[in-house]
Design a protein around this motif. Structure first.
Motif, PDB file in Angstrom:
ATOM      1  N   ALA A   3       4.779 -25.890  72.359  1.00  0.00           N
ATOM      2  CA  ALA A   3       6.133 -25.343  72.495  1.00  0.00           C
ATOM      3  C   ALA A   3       6.222 -24.361  73.656  1.00  0.00           C
ATOM      4  O   ALA A   3       7.256 -24.284  74.340  1.00  0.00           O
ATOM      5  CB  ALA A   3       6.551 -24.665  71.196  1.00  0.00           C
ATOM      6  N   GLN A   4       5.160 -23.625  73.893  1.00  0.00           N
ATOM      7  CA  GLN A   4       5.177 -22.672  74.995  1.00  0.00           C
ATOM      8  C   GLN A   4       5.035 -23.377  76.345  1.00  0.00           C
ATOM      9  O   GLN A   4       5.712 -23.025  77.312  1.00  0.00           O
ATOM     10  CB  GLN A   4       4.048 -21.656  74.831  1.00  0.00           C
ATOM     11  N   ALA A   5       4.178 -24.397  76.407  1.00  0.00           N
ATOM     12  CA  ALA A   5       3.895 -25.054  77.685  1.00  0.00           C
ATOM     13  C   ALA A   5       5.003 -26.000  78.115  1.00  0.00           C
ATOM     14  O   ALA A   5       5.263 -26.147  79.316  1.00  0.00           O
ATOM     15  CB  ALA A   5       2.565 -25.807  77.599  1.00  0.00           C
ATOM     16  N   GLN A   6       5.632 -26.672  77.144  1.00  0.00           N
ATOM     17  CA  GLN A   6       6.658 -27.664  77.495  1.00  0.00           C
ATOM     18  C   GLN A   6       7.736 -27.669  76.421  1.00  0.00           C
ATOM     19  O   GLN A   6       7.830 -28.583  75.599  1.00  0.00           O
ATOM     20  CB  GLN A   6       6.038 -29.056  77.666  1.00  0.00           C
ATOM     21  N   PRO A   7       8.566 -26.635  76.424  1.00  0.00           N
ATOM     22  CA  PRO A   7       9.569 -26.469  75.358  1.00  0.00           C
ATOM     23  C   PRO A   7      10.638 -27.553  75.331  1.00  0.00           C
ATOM     24  O   PRO A   7      11.366 -27.664  74.345  1.00  0.00           O
ATOM     25  CB  PRO A   7      10.173 -25.099  75.665  1.00  0.00           C
ATOM     26  N   ASP A   8      10.747 -28.347  76.399  1.00  0.00           N
ATOM     27  CA  ASP A   8      11.742 -29.412  76.431  1.00  0.00           C
ATOM     28  C   ASP A   8      11.236 -30.696  75.788  1.00  0.00           C
ATOM     29  O   ASP A   8      11.998 -31.669  75.686  1.00  0.00           O
ATOM     30  CB  ASP A   8      12.157 -29.700  77.869  1.00  0.00           C
ATOM     31  N   ARG A   9       9.968 -30.743  75.347  1.00  0.00           N
ATOM     32  CA  ARG A   9       9.406 -31.957  74.756  1.00  0.00           C
ATOM     33  C   ARG A   9       9.252 -31.754  73.250  1.00  0.00           C
ATOM     34  O   ARG A   9       8.729 -30.740  72.789  1.00  0.00           O
ATOM     35  CB  ARG A   9       8.076 -32.310  75.413  1.00  0.00           C
ATOM     36  N   PRO A  10       9.679 -32.722  72.459  1.00  0.00           N
ATOM     37  CA  PRO A  10       9.872 -32.479  71.022  1.00  0.00           C
ATOM     38  C   PRO A  10       8.572 -32.509  70.212  1.00  0.00           C
ATOM     39  O   PRO A  10       7.546 -33.059  70.620  1.00  0.00           O
ATOM     40  CB  PRO A  10      10.799 -33.623  70.604  1.00  0.00           C
ATOM     41  N   ILE A  11       8.694 -31.927  69.033  1.00  0.00           N
ATOM     42  CA  ILE A  11       7.596 -31.831  68.077  1.00  0.00           C
ATOM     43  C   ILE A  11       8.063 -32.404  66.743  1.00  0.00           C
ATOM     44  O   ILE A  11       9.130 -32.052  66.243  1.00  0.00           O
ATOM     45  CB  ILE A  11       7.163 -30.368  67.858  1.00  0.00           C
ATOM     46  N   ALA A  12       7.253 -33.288  66.179  1.00  0.00           N
ATOM     47  CA  ALA A  12       7.438 -33.736  64.799  1.00  0.00           C
ATOM     48  C   ALA A  12       6.238 -33.249  64.001  1.00  0.00           C
ATOM     49  O   ALA A  12       5.099 -33.322  64.467  1.00  0.00           O
ATOM     50  CB  ALA A  12       7.547 -35.255  64.726  1.00  0.00           C
ATOM     51  N   LEU A  13       6.491 -32.756  62.811  1.00  0.00           N
ATOM     52  CA  LEU A  13       5.440 -32.166  61.979  1.00  0.00           C
ATOM     53  C   LEU A  13       5.406 -32.858  60.633  1.00  0.00           C
ATOM     54  O   LEU A  13       6.426 -32.925  59.934  1.00  0.00           O
ATOM     55  CB  LEU A  13       5.711 -30.668  61.794  1.00  0.00           C
ATOM     56  N   ALA A  14       4.247 -33.382  60.270  1.00  0.00           N
ATOM     57  CA  ALA A  14       4.053 -33.978  58.946  1.00  0.00           C
ATOM     58  C   ALA A  14       3.459 -32.936  58.021  1.00  0.00           C
ATOM     59  O   ALA A  14       2.434 -32.310  58.342  1.00  0.00           O
ATOM     60  CB  ALA A  14       3.134 -35.190  59.041  1.00  0.00           C
ATOM     61  N   LEU A  15       4.075 -32.747  56.865  1.00  0.00           N
ATOM     62  CA  LEU A  15       3.687 -31.683  55.941  1.00  0.00           C
ATOM     63  C   LEU A  15       2.773 -32.214  54.844  1.00  0.00           C
ATOM     64  O   LEU A  15       3.062 -33.237  54.212  1.00  0.00           O
ATOM     65  CB  LEU A  15       4.941 -31.053  55.330  1.00  0.00           C
ATOM     66  N   THR A  16       1.689 -31.504  54.617  1.00  0.00           N
ATOM     67  CA  THR A  16       0.736 -31.849  53.576  1.00  0.00           C
ATOM     68  C   THR A  16       1.100 -31.130  52.280  1.00  0.00           C
ATOM     69  O   THR A  16       2.008 -30.301  52.238  1.00  0.00           O
ATOM     70  CB  THR A  16      -0.685 -31.446  53.999  1.00  0.00           C
ATOM     71  N   GLY A  17       0.341 -31.425  51.226  1.00  0.00           N
ATOM     72  CA  GLY A  17       0.587 -30.761  49.955  1.00  0.00           C
ATOM     73  C   GLY A  17       0.359 -29.268  50.019  1.00  0.00           C
ATOM     74  O   GLY A  17       1.151 -28.478  49.486  1.00  0.00           O
ATOM     75  N   THR A  18      -0.721 -28.824  50.683  1.00  0.00           N
ATOM     76  CA  THR A  18      -0.965 -27.386  50.775  1.00  0.00           C
ATOM     77  C   THR A  18       0.087 -26.701  51.644  1.00  0.00           C
ATOM     78  O   THR A  18       0.383 -25.525  51.448  1.00  0.00           O
ATOM     79  CB  THR A  18      -2.373 -27.101  51.321  1.00  0.00           C
ATOM     80  N   ASP A  19       0.662 -27.434  52.610  1.00  0.00           N
ATOM     81  CA  ASP A  19       1.805 -26.887  53.340  1.00  0.00           C
ATOM     82  C   ASP A  19       2.962 -26.615  52.404  1.00  0.00           C
ATOM     83  O   ASP A  19       3.495 -25.504  52.320  1.00  0.00           O
ATOM     84  CB  ASP A  19       2.292 -27.897  54.392  1.00  0.00           C
ATOM     85  N   LEU A  20       3.376 -27.662  51.693  1.00  0.00           N
ATOM     86  CA  LEU A  20       4.605 -27.601  50.899  1.00  0.00           C
ATOM     87  C   LEU A  20       4.521 -26.615  49.749  1.00  0.00           C
ATOM     88  O   LEU A  20       5.479 -25.906  49.447  1.00  0.00           O
ATOM     89  CB  LEU A  20       4.937 -28.992  50.357  1.00  0.00           C
ATOM     90  N   TYR A  21       3.368 -26.588  49.083  1.00  0.00           N
ATOM     91  CA  TYR A  21       3.285 -25.854  47.826  1.00  0.00           C
ATOM     92  C   TYR A  21       2.524 -24.546  47.945  1.00  0.00           C
ATOM     93  O   TYR A  21       2.301 -23.878  46.962  1.00  0.00           O
ATOM     94  CB  TYR A  21       2.678 -26.763  46.752  1.00  0.00           C
ATOM     95  N   ARG A  22       2.171 -24.186  49.215  1.00  0.00           N
ATOM     96  CA  ARG A  22       1.528 -22.888  49.419  1.00  0.00           C
ATOM     97  C   ARG A  22       1.863 -22.315  50.789  1.00  0.00           C
ATOM     98  O   ARG A  22       2.583 -21.336  50.906  1.00  0.00           O
ATOM     99  CB  ARG A  22       0.012 -23.002  49.236  1.00  0.00           C
ATOM    100  N   ASP A  23       1.352 -22.935  51.867  1.00  0.00           N
ATOM    101  CA  ASP A  23       1.282 -22.273  53.164  1.00  0.00           C
ATOM    102  C   ASP A  23       2.637 -21.902  53.750  1.00  0.00           C
ATOM    103  O   ASP A  23       2.800 -20.807  54.304  1.00  0.00           O
ATOM    104  CB  ASP A  23       0.521 -23.148  54.170  1.00  0.00           C
ATOM    105  N   ILE A  24       3.628 -22.802  53.682  1.00  0.00           N
ATOM    106  CA  ILE A  24       4.901 -22.493  54.340  1.00  0.00           C
ATOM    107  C   ILE A  24       5.654 -21.368  53.644  1.00  0.00           C
ATOM    108  O   ILE A  24       6.633 -20.841  54.193  1.00  0.00           O
ATOM    109  CB  ILE A  24       5.799 -23.744  54.455  1.00  0.00           C
ATOM    110  N   HIS A  25       5.195 -20.974  52.461  1.00  0.00           N
ATOM    111  CA  HIS A  25       5.854 -19.882  51.729  1.00  0.00           C
ATOM    112  C   HIS A  25       5.161 -18.539  51.951  1.00  0.00           C
ATOM    113  O   HIS A  25       5.753 -17.496  51.649  1.00  0.00           O
ATOM    114  CB  HIS A  25       5.890 -20.209  50.240  1.00  0.00           C
TER     115      HIS A  25
END
Length: 330
Positions: free
Chosen positions: A70-92
């Motif tokens: 995002a810092q090097a090329q902010p005009d190029r998109p990012i898609a993020l796949a969320l894992t179980g530990t993401d959803l039920y712990r880390d993102i909170h």
């Protein structure tokens, strides 16, 4: 998608082939599905290689790659796949994971309940992409022995707290006084205390066998011979083993957690409360006593099977990326 055929996609996964885990299987499958429309670079970290779009697995563990991109090329998109530990712990609780959510233009979730666990401001970015497995060869699928007993049960998962093998062990102890069943447990010893408990249960209950970790192909062959998969996890994003079991024609008894319900459906008849050994034992007893129960489970699982077809997963990924690359930067 034809005009994107030469675009380069950087696919970042925190686990490569040596890990042989769910993240790696997902990443390697997606790399194959996206090869052709894209030139796919599969790596554990973005190191500045030229690419047009970033597809990253795991909000926290891929956070450095996402932030650097995002810092090097902010005009190029990012898609993020969320894992179980993401959803039920880390993102909170984790600031790096929360930053990844904010930087991503699309959030890929692997089952239909996952978006409920996203912060409200990010739910509009969610795309449901059910995981898939290639169908078993007909010869392997035909190996399942017909009932009557023994009822062949299978549990697949490394010995660790998230998989909650202790609940399954408690249920099996409640069935110790009756015959008609055997359970094979596949998975490595990631927790030595749980490994000691597994060995003790083997000595106590001859119908229970802990066989350790097996190669993936052998695991799938055993699924083809099982009548029922037991899956008692307490945290799960979208368990590959459930998808593989359904694709192999083996119904599932699973804990009623969002990751399992999102794959099997809220009305699936083989759900029990997480940590409820007595509830699991009751379902197992019903399967032993009433052939109609096993038939109902099989029919319910078969209704979900089309969600897990490779063509559907591939089409969802390609459509998501086509849309992402055509849209302006948010």
């Amino acid at each position: 998608m034809s005009r994107f055929r030469r675009l380069r996609l950087c696919l970042v996964t925190p686990a490569l082939a040596a890990a042989n885990n769910g993240n790696w299987h997902t990443a390697s499958r997606w790399a194959r599905m996206l090869d052709g429309p894209f030139d796919v670079l599969l790596t554990d970290r973005w190191r500045g290689e030229p690419a047009d779009v970033l597809l990253a697995l795991h909000a926290r563990r891929s956070a450095d790659s996402i932030a650097a991109w995002a810092q090097a090329q902010p005009d190029r998109p990012i898609a993020l796949a969320l894992t179980g530990t993401d959803l039920y712990r880390d993102i909170h609780v984790d600031a790096a994971a929360q930053r990844s959510l904010a930087l991503a233009a699309r959030l890929i979730v692997l089952q239909e309940r996952a978006a409920d666990d996203l912060p409200a401001e990010h739910r509009g970015k969610a795309v449901v992409c059910f995981p898939s497995v290639e169908p078993l060869p007909e010869a392997a699928a035909a190996e399942r022995p017909a009932l009557p007993p023994p009822l062949r049960l299978l549990m697949v998962g490394h010995l660790r707290a998230e998989k909650d093998p202790a609940t399954a062990w408690g249920a099996l102890r409640q069935l110790a006084g009756r015959g008609g069943w055997v359970l094979d447990h596949l998975g490595g010893a990631l927790d030595e205390a749980l490994a000691r408990q597994a060995r003790a249960l083997q000595a106590e209950l001859p119908a229970y066998r802990w066989l350790g970790a097996l190669p993936h192909a052998q695991t799938r062959e055993r699924m083809a011979r099982a009548h029922l998969l037991v899956h008692p996890s307490v945290i799960e994003g979208a368990a590959t083993v459930i998808v593989e079991a359904v694709a192999a024609g083996a119904p599932v008894l699973a804990s009623r957690i969002p990751g399992n319900v999102g794959l099997l459906g809220a009305g699936y008849p083989g759900l029990f409360e997480p940590g409820d050994a007595a509830g699991l034992a009751a379902l197992l007893s019903e399967c032993l006593d009433d052939p109609a129960m096993l038939a109902a489970l099989s029919e319910a699982a078969a209704r979900r099977a089309p969600l897990f077809e490779p063509a559907r997963e591939q089409a969802t990924l390609r459509a998501m990326l086509a849309d992402l690359l055509e849209m302006p930067r948010p």
